[in-house]
Design a protein around this motif. Structure first.
Motif, PDB file in Angstrom:
ATOM      1  N   ALA A  10       0.991  -1.237   0.056  1.00 37.26           N
ATOM      2  CA  ALA A  10      -0.231   0.358   0.059  1.00 37.26           C
ATOM      3  C   ALA A  10       1.191   1.366   0.192  1.00 37.26           C
ATOM      4  N   GLY A  11       1.907   0.815   0.167  1.00 34.27           N
ATOM      5  CA  GLY A  11       2.990   2.158   0.147  1.00 34.27           C
ATOM      6  C   GLY A  11       2.920   2.761  -1.701  1.00 34.27           C
ATOM      7  N   LEU A  78      -1.534   3.085   7.802  1.00 32.04           N
ATOM      8  CA  LEU A  78      -1.294   3.804   9.330  1.00 32.04           C
ATOM      9  C   LEU A  78      -0.046   2.323   9.973  1.00 32.04           C
ATOM     10  N   THR A  80       2.582  -0.708   9.495  1.00 32.01           N
ATOM     11  CA  THR A  80       2.196  -2.591   8.734  1.00 32.01           C
ATOM     12  C   THR A  80       1.459  -3.407   9.114  1.00 32.01           C
ATOM     13  N   ASP A 103       6.985  -4.359  -2.826  1.00 29.25           N
ATOM     14  CA  ASP A 103       8.508  -3.956  -2.853  1.00 29.25           C
ATOM     15  C   ASP A 103      10.148  -4.616  -2.222  1.00 29.25           C
ATOM     16  N   TYR A 196       2.329  -0.512  14.576  1.00 29.17           N
ATOM     17  CA  TYR A 196       3.580  -1.019  14.337  1.00 29.17           C
ATOM     18  C   TYR A 196       3.527  -2.614  14.066  1.00 29.17           C
TER      19      TYR A 196
HETATM   20  C1  UD1 Z   1       9.364  -1.992   8.320  1.00 30.41           C
HETATM   21  C2  UD1 Z   1       9.208  -2.547   9.546  1.00 30.41           C
HETATM   22  C3  UD1 Z   1      10.837  -2.288   9.937  1.00 30.41           C
HETATM   23  C4  UD1 Z   1      11.470  -3.484   9.154  1.00 30.41           C
HETATM   24  C5  UD1 Z   1      11.261  -2.696   7.667  1.00 30.41           C
HETATM   25  C6  UD1 Z   1      12.047  -4.170   6.684  1.00 30.41           C
HETATM   26  C7  UD1 Z   1       7.259  -2.006  11.046  1.00 30.41           C
HETATM   27  C8  UD1 Z   1       6.815  -1.547  11.694  1.00 30.41           C
HETATM   28  N1  UD1 Z   1       8.758  -1.621  10.754  1.00 30.41           N
HETATM   29  O1  UD1 Z   1       9.381  -0.496   8.400  1.00 30.41           O
HETATM   30  O2  UD1 Z   1      10.825  -3.926  11.270  1.00 30.41           O
HETATM   31  O3  UD1 Z   1      12.529  -3.572   9.850  1.00 30.41           O
HETATM   32  O4  UD1 Z   1      10.211  -2.831   7.100  1.00 30.41           O
HETATM   33  O5  UD1 Z   1      11.778  -3.126   5.824  1.00 30.41           O
HETATM   34  O6  UD1 Z   1       6.682  -3.171  10.438  1.00 30.41           O
HETATM   35  N2  UD1 Z   1       2.771  -0.155   4.341  1.00 30.41           N
HETATM   36  C9  UD1 Z   1       1.828  -0.661   3.392  1.00 30.41           C
HETATM   37  N3  UD1 Z   1       0.988  -0.194   4.899  1.00 30.41           N
HETATM   38  C10 UD1 Z   1       1.429   1.156   5.918  1.00 30.41           C
HETATM   39  C11 UD1 Z   1       2.402   0.644   6.181  1.00 30.41           C
HETATM   40  C12 UD1 Z   1       3.268   0.326   5.092  1.00 30.41           C
HETATM   41  O7  UD1 Z   1       1.027  -1.367   2.779  1.00 30.41           O
HETATM   42  O8  UD1 Z   1       0.274   1.664   5.615  1.00 30.41           O
HETATM   43  C13 UD1 Z   1       3.763  -1.573   2.973  1.00 30.41           C
HETATM   44  C14 UD1 Z   1       4.304  -1.039   2.590  1.00 30.41           C
HETATM   45  O9  UD1 Z   1       4.508  -0.467   1.460  1.00 30.41           O
HETATM   46  C15 UD1 Z   1       5.956  -1.592   2.773  1.00 30.41           C
HETATM   47  C16 UD1 Z   1       5.850  -2.106   3.952  1.00 30.41           C
HETATM   48  O10 UD1 Z   1       5.031  -2.600   4.637  1.00 30.41           O
HETATM   49  O11 UD1 Z   1       6.174  -2.316   1.264  1.00 30.41           O
HETATM   50  C17 UD1 Z   1       6.606  -1.988   4.292  1.00 30.41           C
HETATM   51  O12 UD1 Z   1       6.075  -0.124   4.479  1.00 30.41           O
HETATM   52  P1  UD1 Z   1       8.084   0.370   5.053  1.00 30.41           P
HETATM   53  O13 UD1 Z   1       6.538   1.866   5.906  1.00 30.41           O
HETATM   54  O14 UD1 Z   1       8.559   1.001   4.351  1.00 30.41           O
HETATM   55  O15 UD1 Z   1       7.856   0.040   7.133  1.00 30.41           O
HETATM   56  P2  UD1 Z   1       9.522   0.618   7.255  1.00 30.41           P
HETATM   57  O16 UD1 Z   1       9.362   2.075   8.518  1.00 30.41           O
HETATM   58  O17 UD1 Z   1      11.042   0.017   6.790  1.00 30.41           O
END
Ligand code: UD1
Ligand code: CA
Length: 457
Positions: A10-11, A78, A80, A103, A196
């Protein structure tokens, strides 16, 4: 154990600076998300994967219409944990949920199989990795006995926690029942005000469940793509792997850093591939072929012992054994070449069938034509297939000889064994075995003729 894969995607991907949704950017010619969906299907073929999307849902669905996927929207990003929560209504209580990311394209099925094998009866399994530069990742906290007790996000971490080099790739296998209990309880009381998913680890530990960790075979498997630099880095890594795999199978890839495979290739024995070759789509290469430098070959089948000389472009063609193509040849869609056909420099072939042993070695255009066996097409021959409105066919019988610089104005048929004199413009069918001449001007000479000279300025 039934495994339900959920792919978080969703990012928005702001750092790609692109109107294209991040997960649609190509790796090895395929959208990143497609790599992940294929891996999901490989590890859990019976359960349709779920993709959580946020932006451009229409674009995404359209792109993956050929794959069976369940799409779930996350309207606001909001966190993961919130993303995964959206999928829960679709998931059976007794499934195990495997979390992947749109990704993180190179996660390998083998590593996921290891993760599945390591999953405890009642507990969860996750990947971890040790990185020299853990910046940006969540860190793995372990107790004195070495058991995982929590994940702390970098933004929330203390100095000591940031020094931890064991990181969280974000890939977990969790019983759905636990997720259904834990995810609604997540709080966003943290630095990023996000829900989280990582907080479920501490929840599991509080319930005295086991958390098993498995390491990926290579760190590139867990690398996420946030910008084009990261994407290209993974592309080069992946291409290098593909080239090395071919070398291990005995294909002579002269430089594994200079081959690009954007699709699926099947390559026979004793094949040599020179530098700067690009294969796209489905490419089949028969035994003993030699692919010279700087060639692009897309959706094409080459029979045995085909030689493709330098700087040729071949698309949607079938090329039989013993053909010699190029240098500088262009074979366009719908071309079917029989055995031992030669297509030489600056020859363009489109939607044409050319039979055994025929040759067009220099500077020609063969479009919408049917050429028989052992035909010789002289230099500069043009099939005039387009009348400005419609395309027409040129049919050339066996053993025809077309003299250099001829124009064959379609629709037209050249009977077998006919010879077309050089420089002819053929507008009517030519009978078999005749010599056809169309030149109207007798050659003459003008004595004392002066070439024009440049005017003085
Ligand atoms: C997350 C992890 C982190 C880990 C890292 C690895 C959490 C809180 N943290 O952090 O511990 O080391 O990934 O890359 O999980 N996404 C959604 N919807 C949301 C938010 C994110 O679909 O509301 C998806 C994004 O598209 C992306 C992935 O989840 O593909 C990771 O999201 P991102 O915000 O980049 O997490 P990190 O801060 O990197
Ligand atoms: Ca990230």
């Amino acid at each position: 154990m039934a495994i339900q894969v959920v792919i978080l995607a969703a990012g928005q991907g702001k750092r790609m600076y692109s109107a294209l949704p991040k997960v649609l950017h190509l790796l090895a010619g395929k959208p990143m998300l497609e790599h992940v969906i294929s891996t999901a299907i490989a590890v859990s073929p019976k359960v349709t994967p779920i993709v959580i999307y946020g932006h451009e849902g229409e674009k995404l669905r359209a792109q993956f219409a050929h794959l069976s996927v369940r799409w779930v929207e996350q309207r606001e990003q909001l966190g993961t944990g919130h993303a995964l929560l959206q999928a829960l209504p679709l998931i059976h209580d007794d499934d195990h949920v495997l979390v992947l990311y749109g990704d993180v394209p190179l996660i390998a099925a083998d590593t996921l199989q290891k993760l599945i094998a390591a999953a405890p009866q009642n507990g969860l399994a996750m990947l971890t990795a040790h990185l020299d530069k853990p910046t940006g990742y969540g860190r793995i906290k372990r107790d004195q006995a070495g058991r995982i007790i929590a994940i702390v996000e970098e933004k929330d971490a203390t100095e000591t926690e940031r020094a931890i080099r064991e990181i969280n790739p974000g890939i977990y296998l969790v019983p759905a029942m636990h997720l259904k209990k834990w995810l609604p309880r997540l709080k966003n009381h943290n630095e990023q005000k996000e829900y989280y998913l990582t907080d479920i680890i501490a929840m599991a530990v509080a319930e005295k469940l086991t958390v098993e960790a498995v390491q990926p075979a290579m760190v590139e498997e867990i690398a996420g793509v946030n910008d084009k630099l990261a994407l290209v880095h993974l592309e080069r890594f992946h291409q290098r792997q593909l080239a090395e795999n071919l070398l291990r199978q005995g294909v002579m890839v002269l430089d594994p850093n200079r081959l690009d495979i954007r699709g699926e290739v099947k390559i026979g024995r004793e094949v040599i591939i020179d530098v700067n070759v690009i294969f796209e789509g489905r490419v089949v290469i028969g035994d003993g072929c030699v692919i010279g430098p700087n060639n692009i070959i897309r959706d094409t089948t080459l029979g045995a012992k085909v030689i493709v000389k330098t700087n040729s472009v071949i698309e949607e063609a079938e090329i039989a054994a013993g053909c010699v193509i190029g240098p500088f040849a262009r074979i366009r869609p719908g071309s079917v070449l029989g055995t031992e056909v030669h297509i030489g420099n600056f020859v363009e072939v489109k939607n044409s069938k050319i039979d055994h042993g025929s040759k067009a070695n220099h500077l020609s255009y063969l479009g919408d034509s049917e050429v028989g066996k052992r035909v010789n097409i002289g230099a500069g021959t043009i099939t005039c297939n387009y009348d400005g409105a419609n395309k027409h066919k040129t049919i050339i019988g066996d053993d025809v000889h077309i003299g250099s610089g001829s124009e064959l104005v379609a629709p037209v048929t050249i009977g077998e064994g006919a010879t077309i004199a050089a420089g002819s413009t053929i507008t009517q069918d030519a009978p078999a075995h005749q010599l056809i001449l169309t030149q109207q001007l007798q050659q003459r000479g003008i004595k004392d003729w002066q070439r024009p000279v440049k005017k003085a300025k």
